[in-house]
Design a protein around this motif. Structure first.
Motif, mmCIF file in Angstrom:
data_model
loop_
_atom_site.group_PDB
_atom_site.id
_atom_site.type_symbol
_atom_site.label_atom_id
_atom_site.label_comp_id
_atom_site.label_asym_id
_atom_site.label_seq_id
_atom_site.Cartn_x
_atom_site.Cartn_y
_atom_site.Cartn_z
ATOM 1 N N ASP A 222 13.297 -0.221 9.296
ATOM 2 C CA ASP A 222 12.684 0.385 8.122
ATOM 3 C C ASP A 222 12.982 1.878 8.071
ATOM 4 O OD1 ASP A 222 11.579 -2.097 7.570
ATOM 5 O OD2 ASP A 222 9.741 -1.661 8.699
ATOM 6 N N PRO A 223 13.197 2.419 6.868
ATOM 7 C CA PRO A 223 13.470 3.864 6.753
ATOM 8 C C PRO A 223 12.220 4.734 6.848
ATOM 9 C CG PRO A 223 13.540 2.840 4.607
ATOM 10 C CD PRO A 223 13.338 1.726 5.594
ATOM 11 N N GLY A 224 11.034 4.161 6.686
ATOM 12 C CA GLY A 224 9.802 4.944 6.723
ATOM 13 C C GLY A 224 8.675 4.152 7.341
ATOM 14 N N ASP A 225 7.452 4.544 7.040
ATOM 15 C CA ASP A 225 6.268 3.884 7.570
ATOM 16 C C ASP A 225 5.946 2.691 6.677
ATOM 17 O OD1 ASP A 225 4.007 3.121 8.834
ATOM 18 O OD2 ASP A 225 2.871 4.965 8.480
ATOM 19 N N ILE A 226 5.983 1.502 7.251
ATOM 20 C CA ILE A 226 5.750 0.293 6.460
ATOM 21 C C ILE A 226 4.291 0.173 6.058
ATOM 22 C CG2 ILE A 226 5.311 -1.193 8.439
ATOM 23 C CD1 ILE A 226 6.830 -3.415 6.972
ATOM 24 N N ARG A 227 3.395 0.841 6.764
ATOM 25 C CA ARG A 227 1.974 0.762 6.407
ATOM 26 C C ARG A 227 1.686 1.460 5.079
ATOM 27 N NH1 ARG A 227 2.206 0.491 11.867
ATOM 28 N NH2 ARG A 227 0.853 -1.067 12.856
ATOM 29 N N ASP A 228 2.478 2.447 4.725
ATOM 30 C CA ASP A 228 2.345 3.045 3.397
ATOM 31 C C ASP A 228 2.733 2.043 2.305
ATOM 32 O OD1 ASP A 228 1.597 5.350 4.672
ATOM 33 O OD2 ASP A 228 3.609 6.243 4.591
ATOM 34 N N THR A 229 3.750 1.232 2.602
ATOM 35 C CA THR A 229 4.141 0.184 1.646
ATOM 36 C C THR A 229 3.059 -0.870 1.525
ATOM 37 O OG1 THR A 229 6.470 0.564 2.203
ATOM 38 C CG2 THR A 229 5.925 -1.495 1.110
ATOM 39 N N ILE A 230 2.401 -1.212 2.639
ATOM 40 C CA ILE A 230 1.308 -2.193 2.589
ATOM 41 C C ILE A 230 0.165 -1.675 1.718
ATOM 42 C CG2 ILE A 230 -0.410 -3.403 3.987
ATOM 43 C CD1 ILE A 230 1.577 -3.458 6.266
ATOM 44 N N THR A 231 -0.145 -0.386 1.829
ATOM 45 C CA THR A 231 -1.188 0.195 0.987
ATOM 46 C C THR A 231 -0.821 0.122 -0.489
ATOM 47 O OG1 THR A 231 -1.742 1.704 2.802
ATOM 48 C CG2 THR A 231 -2.583 2.256 0.609
ATOM 49 N N SER A 232 0.447 0.342 -0.816
ATOM 50 C CA SER A 232 0.892 0.234 -2.206
ATOM 51 C C SER A 232 0.814 -1.202 -2.713
ATOM 52 C CB SER A 232 2.324 0.757 -2.341
ATOM 53 O OG SER A 232 2.416 2.109 -1.909
ATOM 54 N N LEU A 233 1.121 -2.168 -1.844
ATOM 55 C CA LEU A 233 1.021 -3.572 -2.234
ATOM 56 C C LEU A 233 -0.419 -3.964 -2.536
ATOM 57 C CD1 LEU A 233 3.463 -5.204 0.358
ATOM 58 C CD2 LEU A 233 3.901 -4.784 -2.061
ATOM 59 N N ILE A 234 -1.359 -3.454 -1.739
ATOM 60 C CA ILE A 234 -2.773 -3.752 -1.980
ATOM 61 C C ILE A 234 -3.227 -3.164 -3.312
ATOM 62 C CG2 ILE A 234 -5.103 -3.416 -1.092
ATOM 63 C CD1 ILE A 234 -3.926 -3.371 1.712
ATOM 64 N N ALA A 235 -2.773 -1.954 -3.617
ATOM 65 C CA ALA A 235 -3.150 -1.324 -4.885
ATOM 66 C C ALA A 235 -2.582 -2.076 -6.087
ATOM 67 C CB ALA A 235 -2.682 0.128 -4.890
ATOM 68 N N ASP A 236 -1.416 -2.685 -5.936
ATOM 69 C CA ASP A 236 -0.788 -3.430 -7.032
ATOM 70 C C ASP A 236 -1.178 -4.907 -7.054
ATOM 71 O OD1 ASP A 236 0.476 -1.135 -7.804
ATOM 72 O OD2 ASP A 236 2.316 -1.562 -6.670
ATOM 73 N N ARG A 237 -2.100 -5.343 -6.172
ATOM 74 C CA ARG A 237 -2.583 -6.728 -6.109
ATOM 75 C C ARG A 237 -1.444 -7.713 -5.870
ATOM 76 N NH1 ARG A 237 -4.174 -8.889 -10.249
ATOM 77 N NH2 ARG A 237 -3.290 -7.482 -11.813
ATOM 78 N N ILE A 238 -0.611 -7.420 -4.887
ATOM 79 C CA ILE A 238 0.506 -8.287 -4.520
ATOM 80 C C ILE A 238 0.179 -8.973 -3.189
ATOM 81 C CG2 ILE A 238 2.954 -8.379 -3.928
ATOM 82 C CD1 ILE A 238 3.408 -5.994 -5.726
ATOM 83 N N ARG A 239 0.225 -10.285 -3.193
ATOM 84 C CA ARG A 239 -0.064 -11.067 -2.004
ATOM 85 C C ARG A 239 1.233 -11.398 -1.276
ATOM 86 N NH1 ARG A 239 -4.357 -15.594 -4.287
ATOM 87 N NH2 ARG A 239 -5.750 -14.158 -5.415
ATOM 88 N N VAL A 240 1.197 -11.355 0.042
ATOM 89 C CA VAL A 240 2.382 -11.601 0.859
ATOM 90 C C VAL A 240 2.085 -12.751 1.816
ATOM 91 C CG1 VAL A 240 4.048 -10.639 2.485
ATOM 92 C CG2 VAL A 240 3.061 -9.184 0.700
ATOM 93 N N SER A 241 2.979 -13.706 1.870
ATOM 94 C CA SER A 241 2.941 -14.811 2.838
ATOM 95 C C SER A 241 4.273 -14.849 3.566
ATOM 96 C CB SER A 241 2.676 -16.147 2.135
ATOM 97 O OG SER A 241 1.450 -16.112 1.424
#
Length: 482
Positions: A222-241
C-alpha cells in the motif's frame, strides 16, 4: 534385481512358496501355469493389450475407495446434494428487510500468490472460472443490481470492467484476462479499495454499496495508511467482505469488522478450505445483505419505469441512447421516450430506473424466502406414492411402519407440524408445512434454490383459495350496518 513384470506373490507359507517356485521352473520349460497349478491358455487376452507382454498383477488392482469416493462430510460423493440439504436446513428463513438493489464491486487478486497450485489447476484460473459462474448467478438472483470488476497486480489496481447491469460484458472481459494476462507482482488492498470507492461514490442512496474481495496473498503493498481508507469507506457506507485463499490476515479481519458496523469478522471474512468450499463461499455472496437499522428508518419510495419492447416504425434502424449502437428494436423510457437496447438500465437522459416486472418479481424471494420443508416419517409416508411435482415414485412403505394407518382421515390430511429438521428423510419424502404435499429430494432442492416457490401451494386451486374467509367480529359487523 527382481523382475518388475512378474506377478505379485501374497504372503504364503513355506510349502506354498515351494509350489510357486516349481511353477516358475515349469514356466521356463515352455509350460505356463496359473497359481492353482492349471496350464494357462495360449491366447491370453491380457498379452494382446500389452504388445504380447503378460500384464502384471499390480496393474489390475481394484481399490475399494476409488469405486465410491467420499467427501469431507463422511458421505459418498453422490450424496453431495444430501449434504447441501443438511446445510440448508440450518439456514434461517425468517423474513427480514434486505437491499435488493445492489451495487457490488468484485475485486480479484492477480498477484504472484495466485500462481500457487493448492487449488487446481491454480488459484488464478480457478478464481476466474468461479468469477464467471458468480456473474451469471449474481444477475440471476439480483436482476436489478449493478456489478463492476477490479483486479490487483503489480502494486496497483486495474479496472477489468465498468459497473453495469449486463453480465455478457463482464464475462467477456474475464475471459480476455484469462487468455491474455498472467498473475504477477504484489497486491494492493488500499489502491483497490480507493478505486472501488470512486466507482461506488455516485451510487444512489436507495441501493447497497458492497465490495467483495478474493484475496490470495498474505501481504499488501500500500502507498499509504490503509486505516485512513477504512475510515473513508465507513463514511461512504461501503461494506467489505473478503474470501481468503491462504490464511487469515489481521488487516482483512479489521477491514470487514469495521465496515460492517463492528460486527463479528467471521461473518464477513472467510478462508476457503478446498475447491468446493471456495465455490460455496463465492456463490453465497449472491444473496443480498440485511439492511441495517439506520437504513430501515431512512427507507423511501423509488420511482421506476416499466417499458415494453417496441419495434421501430417501418422496421428502420436507430441508435440507442445507452451505447449509440444501431438497433431495430428496444425499450423506450416511459418519461422521456429515450431508447435503450436492454433492461434493466438507467435512462441516460432523465435518469429513471427502467426494469421489467419480472425483474422485480425475481427479487421478491429474497424478502420472503421459502420455508424449509420437514422430513416425513414412515408413519406418515402412506399418504403419498409419488412426488407431487415430478411424479417420481417413492420407496414403498414397509409393513412395520403401518402403525399410523389407523388414524382418521382428517388427521392424515393435516399438514405436518414444523419440527427440528434433521436433514435427510428416512422415507425420502419432504413435506411442505403449508400445503402438506410430499416431494422428493430433487424437487426440494430445485424449489428452494431455483424456483423459490412451492409447487403445491402455487397449484392449490381447491384448498385454501376456495375456503371462505371467517366471519368478521361482532364489532365490525355493527360498524358495517351503520
Amino acid at each position: 534385481m527382481a523382475d518388475s513384470e512378474g506377478e505379485y506373490v501374497e504372503a504364503m507359507s513355506d510349502d506354498e512358496l515351494e509350489d510357486s517356485a516349481a511353477q516358475a521352473v515349469d514356466g521356463t520349460r515352455g509350460t505356463t501355469r496359473t497359481r492353482d497349478g492349471r496350464p494357462k491358455a495360449k491366447g491370453d487376452p491380457r498379452k494382446a493389450k500389452n504388445g504380447g507382454r503378460g500384464k502384471a498383477a499390480w496393474e489390475d488392482i481394484q481399490r475399494s475407495w476409488e469405486d465410491k469416493p467420499y467427501d469431507l462430510d463422511g458421505g459418498a460423493a453422490g450424496d453431495t446434494w444430501e449434504a447441501e440439504k443438511r446445510r440448508r436446513m440450518q439456514r434461517d428463513t425468517t423474513p427480514i428487510q434486505r437491499g435488493i438493489i445492489r451495487h457490488l464491486m468484485l475485486v480479484l487478486d492477480m498477484s504472484f500468490a495466485m500462481t500457487e497450485k493448492d487449488l487446481l489447476p491454480n488459484r488464478y484460473r480457478l478464481t476466474i472460472r468461479y468469477a464467471i459462474d458468480f456473474v451469471r448467478e449474481y444477475y440471476e438472483q439480483n436482476p436489478i443490481s449493478q456489478l463492476g470488476i477490479v483486479g490487483m497486480r503489480d502494486g496497483i489496481a486495474v479496472r477489468i470492467s465498468d459497473m453495469s447491469g449486463n453480465p455478457a460484458e463482464h464475462i467477456e472481459k474475464l475471459r480476455e484476462w484469462l487468455d491474455q494476462q498472467e498473475p504477477q507482482g504484489s497486491p494492493s488492498l488500499q489502491n483497490a479499495l480507493e478505486m472501488c470507492r470512486g466507482a461506488l461514490f455516485h451510487a444512489p442512496s436507495h441501493g447497497t454499496r458492497e465490495v467483495l474481495i478474493i484475496y490470495g496473498a498474505l501481504l499488501s503493498s500500500d502507498p499509504g495508511d490503509i486505516r485512513d481508507t477504512i475510515t473513508s469507506l465507513i463514511a461512504d457506507r461501503i461494506r467489505v467482505s473478503i474470501i481468503g485463499l491462504s490464511a487469515q490476515v489481521a488487516i482483512c479481519a479489521e477491514l470487514c469488522s469495521r465496515t460492517n458496523n463492528d460486527a463479528d469478522a467471521g461473518d464477513y471474512y472467510w478462508v476457503a478450505l478446498h475447491e468446493q468450499h471456495f465455490r460455496e463461499l463465492f456463490l453465497a455472496a449472491t444473496n443480498p445483505p440485511a439492511t441495517g437499522v439506520a437504513e430501515q428508518k431512512n427507507a423511501s419510495l423509488l420511482m421506476m419505469g416499466f417499458p415494453s419492447r417496441t419495434l421501430a416504425p417501418g422496421n428502420t434502424v436507430s441508435l440507442c441512447a445507452c451505447h449509440n449502437r444501431p438497433t431495430r428494436e428496444g425499450f423506450h423510457c416511459t418519461r422521456c421516450r429515450a431508447k435503450v437496447c436492454r433492461l434493466p438500465a438507467e435512462c441516460p437522459v432523465c435518469g429513471l430506473t427502467l426494469i421489467l416486472s419480472t425483474h422485480l418479481a425475481r427479487s421478491y424471494h429474497h424478502l420472503f424466502p421459502l420455508k424449509n420443508w420437514v422430513e416425513v416419517p414412515w408413519t406418515m409416508a402412506h399418504r403419498s406414492v409419488a412426488c407431487y411435482a415430478c411424479q417420481s415414485h417413492f420407496p414403498p412403505v414397509p409393513s412395520t411402519a403401518s402403525a399410523g394407518a389407523g388414524k382418521s382421515k382428517q388427521q392424515q390430511q393435516q399438514p405436518p407440524q414444523p419440527s427440528v429438521a434433521r436433514g435427510v428423510s428416512e422415507s425420502s419424502r419432504y413435506a411442505c408445512t403449508v400445503c402438506g404435499n410430499h416431494f422428493c429430494f430433487d424437487c426440494d432442492v430445485f424449489s428452494h434454490e431455483i424456483v423459490h416457490n412451492c409447487p403445491g401451494c402455487q397449484s392449490d386451486t381447491k384448498g385454501r383459495a376456495m375456503t371462505p374467509p371467517p366471519p368478521p367480529p361482532p364489532e365490525e359487523m355493527e360498524v358495517d350496518r351503520s
